[in-house]
Design an enzyme around this catalytic site. Structure first.
Site, PDB file in Angstrom:
ATOM      1  N   TYR A 158       0.752  -1.300  -0.141  1.00  0.00           N
ATOM      2  CA  TYR A 158      -0.161   0.165  -0.057  1.00  0.00           C
ATOM      3  C   TYR A 158       0.811   1.429  -0.070  1.00  0.00           C
ATOM      4  O   TYR A 158       0.160   2.364  -0.243  1.00  0.00           O
ATOM      5  CB  TYR A 158      -1.183  -0.041   1.160  1.00  0.00           C
ATOM      6  CG  TYR A 158      -2.148   0.928   1.013  1.00  0.00           C
ATOM      7  CD1 TYR A 158      -2.956   0.839  -0.077  1.00  0.00           C
ATOM      8  CD2 TYR A 158      -2.579   1.820   1.891  1.00  0.00           C
ATOM      9  CE1 TYR A 158      -4.101   1.604  -0.207  1.00  0.00           C
ATOM     10  CE2 TYR A 158      -3.316   2.598   1.831  1.00  0.00           C
ATOM     11  CZ  TYR A 158      -4.400   2.677   0.659  1.00  0.00           C
ATOM     12  OH  TYR A 158      -5.517   3.299   0.669  1.00  0.00           O
TER      13      TYR A 158
ATOM     14  N   LYS B 282      -3.731   8.530   3.066  1.00  0.00           N
ATOM     15  CA  LYS B 282      -4.977   8.266   3.808  1.00  0.00           C
ATOM     16  C   LYS B 282      -5.050   8.841   5.261  1.00  0.00           C
ATOM     17  O   LYS B 282      -5.937   9.256   5.722  1.00  0.00           O
ATOM     18  CB  LYS B 282      -5.350   6.960   3.558  1.00  0.00           C
ATOM     19  CG  LYS B 282      -5.656   6.273   2.244  1.00  0.00           C
ATOM     20  CD  LYS B 282      -7.127   7.363   1.679  1.00  0.00           C
ATOM     21  CE  LYS B 282      -7.214   6.581   0.275  1.00  0.00           C
ATOM     22  NZ  LYS B 282      -8.623   7.136  -0.364  1.00  0.00           N
TER      23      LYS B 282
END
Length: 258
Positions: free
Chosen positions: A159, A166
């Site tokens: 990720y 995020k």
């Protein structure tokens, strides 16, 4: 006695529809079914043919281009919405991007340009949308919803830079909720678990993430874009009028498991 749930009379913008399987479309589909009037956007001329039939299905009042990385395009969407409606009740922001090679690489090796672009498109575009929405919501308030992911809190393999991005988005939600609450504007992040979308397929071994989610989540299944849409509809509705600044998961409980 059943109480009907309706968004009749509410109008808003859905940013980020890419195709029929995207989370943004799942949200738009549910919102429209509940009576909301929609403005939907498409990324560019290449994406337009894929989104046009979806906009037609949604009977979208406005269908506009919006590449948030291009100066003026997000502003043009809000200007057109103000011209058409005057006010809005919600914005759903489902936009995220990072350079693919850097998403799969180490965070420590990320480039200045790649990280800055990922932050601008995936996080700051939501802040800009909030700034543009504020004057259109001052009369009756409204709701701003963005999409996040569990990789902001825990390290998820492959990720990469999107985890910190995020995390910044989730923090921005809390600050925006504080700053805009006086105008009756509520702000939330929704955190879907892994589900088969085009965006998810860009993550290496995404099938493994979905398998793990089904295996270890308490409900032993994946969520769907429509599940995300139903939660989003609730947050937009007057039934959630006392809620703001929240992060809510749509992942069959996967986030609670060690």
């Amino acid at each position: 006695m059943s109480i009907p749930f309706s968004l009749e009379g509410k109008r808003g913008i859905v940013l980020g529809i890419a195709n029929r399987h995207s989370i943004a479309y799942g949200c738009a589909e549910v919102l429209r079914e509940l009576g909301a009037e929609l403005c939907v956007t498409y990324l560019n001329e290449k994406a337009k043919p894929f989104v046009t039939p979806l906009a037609e299905t949604l009977t979208a009042k406005l269908f506009l281009p919006c590449d948030v990385s291009k100066p003026g395009e997000l502003e043009a969407v809000f200007a057109e919405v103000e011209k058409e409606w005057g006010t809005i009740d919600f914005v759903v922001h489902s936009i995220a991007w990072s350079p693919l090679d850097e998403l799969h690489g180490r965070l420590v090796d990320s480039s200045d340009k790649g990280f800055s672009m990922a932050m601008d498109i995936s996080c700051h575009s939501f802040i800009r949308a909030a700034r543009l929405a504020e004057p259109l919501m001052k009369e009756n308030g409204g709701a701003l919803i963005t999409m996040t992911y569990y990789g902001s809190e825990k390290v998820v393999d492959h990720y990469g830079m999107m985890g910190p991005v995020k995390a910044a988005l989730e923090s921005s939600v809390r600050y925006l909720a504080s700053e805009l609450g006086g105008s009756g504007i509520r702000v939330h992040s929704v955190s879907p678990g892994p589900m088969p979308t085009r965006a998810g397929s860009g993550i290496t071994d995404f099938d493994g993430l979905m398998t793990d989610a089904v295996t270890r989540s308490p409900l032993h299944r994946l969520g769907s874009p429509q599940d995300v849409g139903r939660l989003t509809a609730f947050l937009i509705s007057d039934w959630a009028s006392s809620q703001t600044g929240s992060q809510l998961f749509v992942d069959a409980g996967h986030h609670i498991m060690a």
